[in-house]
Design a protein around this motif. Sequence first.
Motif, short mmCIF file in Angstrom:
data_model
loop_
_atom_site.label_atom_id
_atom_site.label_comp_id
_atom_site.label_asym_id
_atom_site.label_seq_id
_atom_site.Cartn_x
_atom_site.Cartn_y
_atom_site.Cartn_z
N HIS A 1 0.87 -1.19 0.00
CA HIS A 1 0.00 0.00 0.00
C HIS A 1 0.90 1.23 0.00
O HIS A 1 1.27 1.75 1.04
N HIS B 1 -6.34 -0.19 3.97
CA HIS B 1 -6.75 0.39 5.26
C HIS B 1 -7.66 -0.60 6.00
O HIS B 1 -7.18 -1.46 6.70
N ASP C 1 1.84 4.11 2.67
CA ASP C 1 0.79 4.91 2.01
C ASP C 1 1.39 6.07 1.19
O ASP C 1 1.58 5.91 -0.01
N HIS D 1 -9.29 0.78 -1.58
CA HIS D 1 -9.31 1.45 -0.28
C HIS D 1 -10.75 1.36 0.24
O HIS D 1 -11.71 1.64 -0.50
N HIS E 1 1.55 4.71 -2.59
CA HIS E 1 1.18 5.50 -3.78
C HIS E 1 2.45 6.17 -4.30
O HIS E 1 3.08 6.95 -3.57
ZN ZN Z 1 -3.65 4.72 0.22
#
Ligand code: ZN
Length: 327
Positions: free
Chosen positions: A5, A209, A266, A185, A7
């Motif tokens: 996870h 998440h 993240d 997500h 980005h």
């Molecule tokens: Zn994320």
Amino acid sequence: MAELHIHLEGTLEPELIMSLAQKNGISLPYTDLADLRSRYEFTDLQSFLDLFYANMIVLRTSQDFHDITMAYLARAHDSGVRHVELFFDPQAHVERGIGLTEVISGIREALREGEERWGISHKLIACFWRHAPALEALDLLKILVEQKHDIDGIGLDSSELGFPPELFQEVFEYAREHGLHVVAHAGEEGPAEYIWQALDLLKVQRVDHGIRCLDDEQLVQRLVAEQMPLTVCPLSNVRLRAVDTMAEHPLPLMLARGLNVSIHSDDPAYFGGYLDANVAALNEHFSFTTEQWAKLAANSFEAAFLDEQQRAGRLAEVASWQASQSA
Ligand code: ZN
Ligand code: ADE
């Protein structure tokens, strides 16, 4: 660990934003680096997304996507990441007139170099915006598939509240029919109901998440029974106020309940650090045992889209790390 996870655009460090802006002749609405840095105080997911999307304008060429990916991989290597499944937001770049080939070829080239240099295996996942129409996502997905762009799966991200997974059923069905992996997500700021929808309507293989599952006992039992992976991002949750403080983070409870949780960074350039910083923040507040750390690492490899031989190799690395801790 496997980082599942993450980005790509969330790894854009302030210094790189300033230097890419200068290189590409883009004027930014910040006087200097200190002014940019002063804006990294977030009150919720949207307040972060506004800055995150604004900063992406500095990414223009295939080389830029290559360089940001290499910079992330170097940090990931230092954090002990052995496998990465990298998210990117194609709509953020296509809407600025950047070609999909530019974006994907730059990222892919760096991923290959990273594997050669550091042995980090990888997948690439295109995330669609839930704040944009589902039809826009479907049209773009069809282009990605028909033009045979090199992606391994799709995800769903951006503003969560008010944009339930059910809106994206057709997009996910198309992706599954075309052999792509599917993640979304859900339950970051949004309710447990969005996690049910991600499971039942989008048929996801992982939930990104998912912390809000704890509001719904029946959902927890289902997630445990299916060992559905939840990719938890502790520093992100605190910085975006999904959780008030690290000391109150639900990760220990989620582990104790038998949920298949693993930890990820993240958007590390925005939330105070990479995977190692997340580990350090958890260590500061909780005294996880060697077994619990090994479980978190093993969960990450169990949840990864690796073939069985690769998975066995990574799990053996976890087992030998665990053995070394008790030696
Ligand atoms: Zn994320
Ligand atoms: N895009 C980048 N980071 C995100 C997050 N934490 N939630 C939703 N969308 C995102």
